[in-house]
Design a protein around this motif. Structure first.
Motif, PDB file in Angstrom:
ATOM      1  N   LEU A 256      42.652  -4.375 -65.189  1.00 25.91           N
ATOM      2  CA  LEU A 256      42.784  -3.627 -66.442  1.00 25.91           C
ATOM      3  C   LEU A 256      41.534  -3.773 -67.307  1.00 25.91           C
ATOM      4  O   LEU A 256      41.092  -2.795 -67.950  1.00 25.91           O
ATOM      5  CB  LEU A 256      44.019  -4.117 -67.206  1.00 25.91           C
TER       6      LEU A 256
ATOM      7  N   TYR B 271      40.997  -3.495 -74.084  1.00 26.82           N
ATOM      8  CA  TYR B 271      42.002  -4.258 -73.333  1.00 26.82           C
ATOM      9  C   TYR B 271      42.434  -5.465 -74.159  1.00 26.82           C
ATOM     10  O   TYR B 271      41.596  -6.154 -74.762  1.00 26.82           O
ATOM     11  CB  TYR B 271      41.444  -4.719 -71.993  1.00 26.82           C
TER      12      TYR B 271
ATOM     13  N   ARG C 217      45.414   1.089 -59.911  1.00 20.46           N
ATOM     14  CA  ARG C 217      44.276   1.497 -60.744  1.00 20.46           C
ATOM     15  C   ARG C 217      44.363   2.994 -61.045  1.00 20.46           C
ATOM     16  O   ARG C 217      44.141   3.416 -62.193  1.00 20.46           O
ATOM     17  CB  ARG C 217      42.971   1.143 -60.034  1.00 20.46           C
TER      18      ARG C 217
ATOM     19  N   CYS D 170      47.073   3.670 -63.659  1.00 20.19           N
ATOM     20  CA  CYS D 170      46.648   3.299 -65.016  1.00 20.19           C
ATOM     21  C   CYS D 170      45.578   4.257 -65.541  1.00 20.19           C
ATOM     22  O   CYS D 170      45.583   4.609 -66.740  1.00 20.19           O
ATOM     23  CB  CYS D 170      46.119   1.865 -65.019  1.00 20.19           C
TER      24      CYS D 170
ATOM     25  N   LEU E 236      44.836  -0.731 -73.775  1.00 24.00           N
ATOM     26  CA  LEU E 236      45.552  -1.340 -72.659  1.00 24.00           C
ATOM     27  C   LEU E 236      46.003  -2.736 -73.071  1.00 24.00           C
ATOM     28  O   LEU E 236      45.179  -3.560 -73.495  1.00 24.00           O
ATOM     29  CB  LEU E 236      44.641  -1.440 -71.432  1.00 24.00           C
TER      30      LEU E 236
ATOM     31  N   VAL F 135      52.848  -3.567 -68.949  1.00 24.39           N
ATOM     32  CA  VAL F 135      51.555  -2.981 -69.282  1.00 24.39           C
ATOM     33  C   VAL F 135      51.823  -1.782 -70.185  1.00 24.39           C
ATOM     34  O   VAL F 135      52.598  -0.884 -69.819  1.00 24.39           O
ATOM     35  CB  VAL F 135      50.781  -2.546 -68.023  1.00 24.39           C
TER      36      VAL F 135
ATOM     37  N   VAL G  12      50.047   1.365 -72.468  1.00 23.52           N
ATOM     38  CA  VAL G  12      48.878   2.191 -72.763  1.00 23.52           C
ATOM     39  C   VAL G  12      49.212   3.008 -74.010  1.00 23.52           C
ATOM     40  O   VAL G  12      50.096   3.866 -73.984  1.00 23.52           O
ATOM     41  CB  VAL G  12      48.524   3.118 -71.579  1.00 23.52           C
TER      42      VAL G  12
ATOM     43  N   ALA H  80      51.703   8.838 -61.339  1.00 19.18           N
ATOM     44  CA  ALA H  80      51.674   7.470 -61.867  1.00 19.18           C
ATOM     45  C   ALA H  80      53.048   6.812 -61.742  1.00 19.18           C
ATOM     46  O   ALA H  80      53.158   5.647 -61.344  1.00 19.18           O
ATOM     47  CB  ALA H  80      51.220   7.484 -63.322  1.00 19.18           C
TER      48      ALA H  80
ATOM     49  N   ILE I 272      54.720   0.350 -68.802  1.00 21.52           N
ATOM     50  CA  ILE I 272      54.946   0.050 -67.386  1.00 21.52           C
ATOM     51  C   ILE I 272      55.644  -1.297 -67.292  1.00 21.52           C
ATOM     52  O   ILE I 272      55.161  -2.298 -67.821  1.00 21.52           O
ATOM     53  CB  ILE I 272      53.612   0.009 -66.603  1.00 21.52           C
TER      54      ILE I 272
END
Length: 449
Positions: A314, A330, A346, A349, A365, A376, A378, A418, A443
């Motif tokens: 990330l 991040y 990857r 994301c 992130l 996770v 975003v 995704a 996520i």
């Protein structure tokens, strides 16, 4: 020809074996417990072995009885004979069945005659009248039998393995039985559920990937039948997906020829505006066919799972976008090991980050880890998504008419792809609007040991 007797490996048979093991365990522990019982049970059990001695001494003369009693070496280590006029005999004769003293009065039958017997130990005052060395035998117990001439023969047990009043014995016996049943049940439950747990782990491993290998058939017959049915269903799904991919590849290939012909014929259109519109439509058709083919091929599932640094991945995504002047940051730990498909994760994301940059102007992130799952998020600062469309945007080729339409790019497969990647890892993606503006793509994936 050899005949092999092999019990059927079924759930019913395993349950029967469990019950049998519990019963055998109870019998074994009961046998062990019987070796450590207190005076109430041990002395009663010894009456049968003492009856010959009682008959012999009862038939002997008063002169020979002390010598015969001293030679006794059966149920007890020692025996004493007391005349009917002795203080000991009088105390024993006065013992009553309902006396508050800790002794037990019972009847002893020999050759059809009923003889009185008394069971007691050192806690009973009756023991004070018995001749023996208390300092050497602090755990002694006694069985006294009244003979025909009212004299008494006292058997002295010099050692007792286990001591306790009758209620305590009952509680401990029940505790032994309960522990044996509990131990057998725990072991049986463990071995019965072990193949089911393995089956569940295999299902989590393959996730929603129809290309994964078959599940190993283990466990009872019923579970093996269920696994075989699942493997057959998985094979059918695999065949269906492969046929679908072949069909879409053929369609994509066959579409190239008519699209190329349309483009060539469009060159003869004199109206430049109409020609540009036609070429734009042809490009859209080609892009849709290529995107659909890339999505349905499920290329991310061809990647082998491995352990990788999720936090580093990330952070690398954020640095790559930052090198191109795009505001991506991040937040989270510096390192975190995770088992999965790094390239597929990857791409998933990056699809979320691309959407955040395209419609929310920036992306953040954030990685949060716990003992059971990883999260996770975003986030962006864009206009968000209408509440009724938070789930619809995951539908293939779905596009919002206003802010997220074809004019801004995309074929409506980014979020769908995704989510497929994350679901293949056993997780899921959810969307929610931020308070004050913006969208958060969350996520969530379990940590499978």
């Amino acid at each position: 020809m050899k005949i092999r007797l092999r019990p059927p490996d079924t759930i019913a048979w395993r349950i029967a074996m469990t019950v049998g093991a519990a019963i055998i365990g109870v019998l074994i522990l009961s046998a062990i417990l019987s070796q450590f019982t207190g005076p109430t049970a041990r002395e009663v059990a010894g009456l049968d072995r003492a009856d010959d001695t009682v008959r012999m001494i009862d038939a002997a003369s008063a002169i020979d009885r002390p010598r015969l009693a001293g030679a006794v070496d059966i149920f007890s280590n020692k025996a004493e004979w007391y005349t009917a006029t002795s203080p000991t005999s009088r105390l024993l004769a006065a013992a009553k069945p309902r006396d508050a003293s800790p002794h037990l009065v019972k009847w002893f039958w020999i050759d059809g005659r009923q003889l009185r017997s008394v069971l007691f130990d050192l806690n009973d005052p009756l023991s004070d009248a018995v001749r023996f060395d208390r300092s050497k035998h602090p755990d002694a117990f006694f069985l006294a039998v009244q003979l025909r001439d009212s004299s008494w023969l006292v058997f002295i047990g010099m050692h007792r393995d286990w001591e306790g009043p009758q209620p305590t014995q009952i509680v401990i016996a029940l505790g032994f039985v309960a522990l044996s049943i509990l131990a057998a049940s725990v072991l049986a439950t463990y071995f019965l559920s072990k193949p089911i747990r393995r089956f569940a782990e295999e299902l989590r491993r393959i996730g929603g990937d129809p290309r994964a290998g078959p599940v190993h058939e283990t466990g009872p017959r019923e579970l093996r039948a269920a696994i075989a049915a699942f493997n057959a269903l998985q094979a059918q799904l695999r065949t269906f997906v492969e046929d679908r991919t072949v069909m879409l590849a053929a369609m994509s290939h066959d579409l190239r020829t008519p699209l190329t012909k349309i483009r060539l014929r469009g060159e003869f259109i004199e109206d430049e505006d109409q020609r540009a519109r036609l070429f734009r439509d042809v490009d859209d058709l080609q892009a849709m066919a290529d995107s659909a083919l890339s999505f349905f091929r499920d290329d991310y599932k061809d990647e082998e799972a491995t352990v990788f640094d999720l936090a580093g991945l990330l952070r690398t995504i954020a640095d790559d976008y930052g090198d191109h002047g795009k505001p991506v940051v991040y937040m989270g730990p510096n390192r975190f090991a995770f088992s999965g498909r790094p390239f597929a994760f990857r791409r998933a994301c990056m699809n979320l980050v691309d959407n955040a940059l395209k419609y929310g102007y920036c992306a953040q992130l954030e990685l949060n880890c716990s003992m059971a799952e990883i999260i996770v998020e975003v986030s962006d600062e864009g206009p968000g998504i209408p509440p009724h469309a938070l789930n619809q945007v995951f539908t293939p080729f779905f596009r919002l008419e206003q802010s997220r339409n074809r004019a801004t790019g995309g074929m409506g497969l980014g979020l769908t792809s995704a989510r497929a990647v994350i679901q293949a890892h056993g997780g899921d993606i959810t969307l929610r609007n931020r308070q004050g503006g913006g969208l958060v793509a969350r996520i969530t994936m379990p940590l499978v040991s």
